[in-house]
Design a protein around this motif. Structure first.
Motif, PDB file in Angstrom:
ATOM      1  N   ARG A  95       0.862  -1.178   0.000  1.00 36.44           N
ATOM      2  CA  ARG A  95       0.000   0.000   0.000  1.00 36.44           C
ATOM      3  C   ARG A  95       0.899   1.229   0.000  1.00 36.44           C
ATOM      4  O   ARG A  95       1.835   1.319   0.789  1.00 36.44           O
ATOM      5  CB  ARG A  95      -0.900  -0.002   1.227  1.00 36.44           C
ATOM      6  CG  ARG A  95      -1.863   1.151   1.281  1.00 36.44           C
ATOM      7  CD  ARG A  95      -2.772   0.986   2.492  1.00 36.44           C
ATOM      8  NE  ARG A  95      -3.604   2.129   2.705  1.00 36.44           N
ATOM      9  CZ  ARG A  95      -4.891   2.200   2.404  1.00 36.44           C
ATOM     10  NH1 ARG A  95      -5.493   1.159   1.851  1.00 36.44           N
ATOM     11  NH2 ARG A  95      -5.585   3.284   2.653  1.00 36.44           N
ATOM     12  N   VAL A  96       0.601   2.149  -0.892  1.00 37.64           N
ATOM     13  CA  VAL A  96       1.311   3.418  -0.989  1.00 37.64           C
ATOM     14  C   VAL A  96       0.328   4.502  -0.574  1.00 37.64           C
ATOM     15  O   VAL A  96      -0.791   4.551  -1.078  1.00 37.64           O
ATOM     16  CB  VAL A  96       1.797   3.686  -2.434  1.00 37.64           C
ATOM     17  CG1 VAL A  96       2.457   5.048  -2.540  1.00 37.64           C
ATOM     18  CG2 VAL A  96       2.728   2.581  -2.903  1.00 37.64           C
ATOM     19  N   GLU A  97       0.728   5.357   0.357  1.00 37.55           N
ATOM     20  CA  GLU A  97      -0.103   6.484   0.786  1.00 37.55           C
ATOM     21  C   GLU A  97       0.723   7.760   0.723  1.00 37.55           C
ATOM     22  O   GLU A  97       1.859   7.780   1.184  1.00 37.55           O
ATOM     23  CB  GLU A  97      -0.593   6.301   2.221  1.00 37.55           C
ATOM     24  CG  GLU A  97      -1.497   5.132   2.433  1.00 37.55           C
ATOM     25  CD  GLU A  97      -1.950   5.007   3.876  1.00 37.55           C
ATOM     26  OE1 GLU A  97      -1.486   5.791   4.739  1.00 37.55           O
ATOM     27  OE2 GLU A  97      -2.774   4.131   4.149  1.00 37.55           O
ATOM     28  N   VAL A  98       0.133   8.806   0.158  1.00 40.36           N
ATOM     29  CA  VAL A  98       0.775  10.110   0.132  1.00 40.36           C
ATOM     30  C   VAL A  98      -0.220  11.108   0.710  1.00 40.36           C
ATOM     31  O   VAL A  98      -1.351  11.218   0.241  1.00 40.36           O
ATOM     32  CB  VAL A  98       1.206  10.513  -1.294  1.00 40.36           C
ATOM     33  CG1 VAL A  98       1.755  11.929  -1.308  1.00 40.36           C
ATOM     34  CG2 VAL A  98       2.247   9.537  -1.826  1.00 40.36           C
ATOM     35  N   THR A  99       0.219  11.819   1.744  1.00 39.48           N
ATOM     36  CA  THR A  99      -0.632  12.779   2.441  1.00 39.48           C
ATOM     37  C   THR A  99      -0.109  14.184   2.201  1.00 39.48           C
ATOM     38  O   THR A  99       1.085  14.450   2.380  1.00 39.48           O
ATOM     39  CB  THR A  99      -0.651  12.484   3.952  1.00 39.48           C
ATOM     40  OG1 THR A  99      -1.105  11.138   4.148  1.00 39.48           O
ATOM     41  CG2 THR A  99      -1.556  13.443   4.694  1.00 39.48           C
ATOM     42  N   ASP A 100      -0.997  15.082   1.766  1.00 37.38           N
ATOM     43  CA  ASP A 100      -0.633  16.495   1.617  1.00 37.38           C
ATOM     44  C   ASP A 100      -1.574  17.328   2.481  1.00 37.38           C
ATOM     45  O   ASP A 100      -2.436  16.783   3.172  1.00 37.38           O
ATOM     46  CB  ASP A 100      -0.653  16.927   0.154  1.00 37.38           C
ATOM     47  CG  ASP A 100      -2.030  16.853  -0.479  1.00 37.38           C
ATOM     48  OD1 ASP A 100      -2.999  17.372   0.107  1.00 37.38           O
ATOM     49  OD2 ASP A 100      -2.143  16.283  -1.579  1.00 37.38           O
ATOM     50  N   THR A 101      -1.400  18.625   2.460  1.00 40.67           N
ATOM     51  CA  THR A 101      -2.159  19.494   3.370  1.00 40.67           C
ATOM     52  C   THR A 101      -3.246  20.311   2.678  1.00 40.67           C
ATOM     53  O   THR A 101      -3.775  21.249   3.270  1.00 40.67           O
ATOM     54  CB  THR A 101      -1.205  20.441   4.127  1.00 40.67           C
ATOM     55  OG1 THR A 101      -0.380  21.105   3.192  1.00 40.67           O
ATOM     56  CG2 THR A 101      -0.338  19.668   5.091  1.00 40.67           C
ATOM     57  N   ARG A 102      -3.611  19.968   1.455  1.00 44.34           N
ATOM     58  CA  ARG A 102      -4.689  20.667   0.742  1.00 44.34           C
ATOM     59  C   ARG A 102      -5.893  19.759   0.628  1.00 44.34           C
ATOM     60  O   ARG A 102      -6.047  19.023  -0.338  1.00 44.34           O
ATOM     61  CB  ARG A 102      -4.257  21.087  -0.661  1.00 44.34           C
ATOM     62  CG  ARG A 102      -3.131  22.042  -0.767  1.00 44.34           C
ATOM     63  CD  ARG A 102      -3.400  23.509  -0.803  1.00 44.34           C
ATOM     64  NE  ARG A 102      -4.437  24.117  -1.534  1.00 44.34           N
ATOM     65  CZ  ARG A 102      -4.286  24.852  -2.624  1.00 44.34           C
ATOM     66  NH1 ARG A 102      -3.116  24.959  -3.203  1.00 44.34           N
ATOM     67  NH2 ARG A 102      -5.293  25.471  -3.137  1.00 44.34           N
TER      68      ARG A 102
END
Length: 171
Positions: A95-102
């Motif tokens: 599982r690949v997860e990328v979290t940003d702040t928008r």
């Protein structure tokens, strides 16, 4: 009179996991350089987990990391805020997860336009993975875009797993 001897029990063989549970999380600057570094470190981590460089699985997974990281930089950038990459491997799935702040910029699949250079990253992610999606952050602003990839069939043949002592062995 003879007594009946119990039949010997044969252990059933279950499918062994491709690799034990692994987890990697790191924050990166929300810049093109940060996205490149995320892809490179993910590639190194995958190789250390037994998915060797130049294998189909390694190439697909690093492409997924590259696309999701580039989207975090391009569409999720907030000045002064980083994005987070998380890789999780358990059994035969990654599982690949990328979290940003928008959080207000929601990822959507769109038909690519001949007039635009971009807009195909999520189409690649959707085509190469088993599932993908997103969810809003519960502990602050932002969103997490995730994708799962199962190592099955011909892809497994190119992967290496460990013997439990840190030494790689072929499947």
């Amino acid at each position: 009179m003879t007594s009946k001897q119990p039949l010997p029990v044969r252990p059933t063989r279950t499918a062994q996991p491709l690799f034990p549970w692994h987890h990697f999380t790191m924050r990166f600057s929300s810049t093109p350089r940060g996205a490149r570094l995320a892809r490179r470190l993910a590639g190194e981590r995958l190789d250390a987990w037994g998915i060797p460089y130049a294998s189909d699985a390694h190439d697909v997974l690093t492409l997924i990391v590259a696309e999701l990281s580039a989207n975090a930089v391009r569409h999720g950038h907030v000045p002064g805020r980083d994005f987070r990459l998380r890789l999780s491997a358990e059994g035969r799935a990654l599982r690949v997860e990328v979290t940003d702040t928008r959080g207000e910029r929601i990822p959507v699949l769109a038909e690519p336009s001949d007039d635009l250079d971009g807009g195909r990253g999520l189409l690649l992610v959707a085509a190469l993975t088993d599932r993908w999606g997103w969810y809003p952050c519960v502990d602050g602003p932002g969103k997490t875009v995730w994708a799962t990839f199962a190592l099955t069939g011909h892809i497994e043949a190119h992967c290496v797993t460990g013997d439990g002592y840190g030494r790689p062995t072929e499947l």
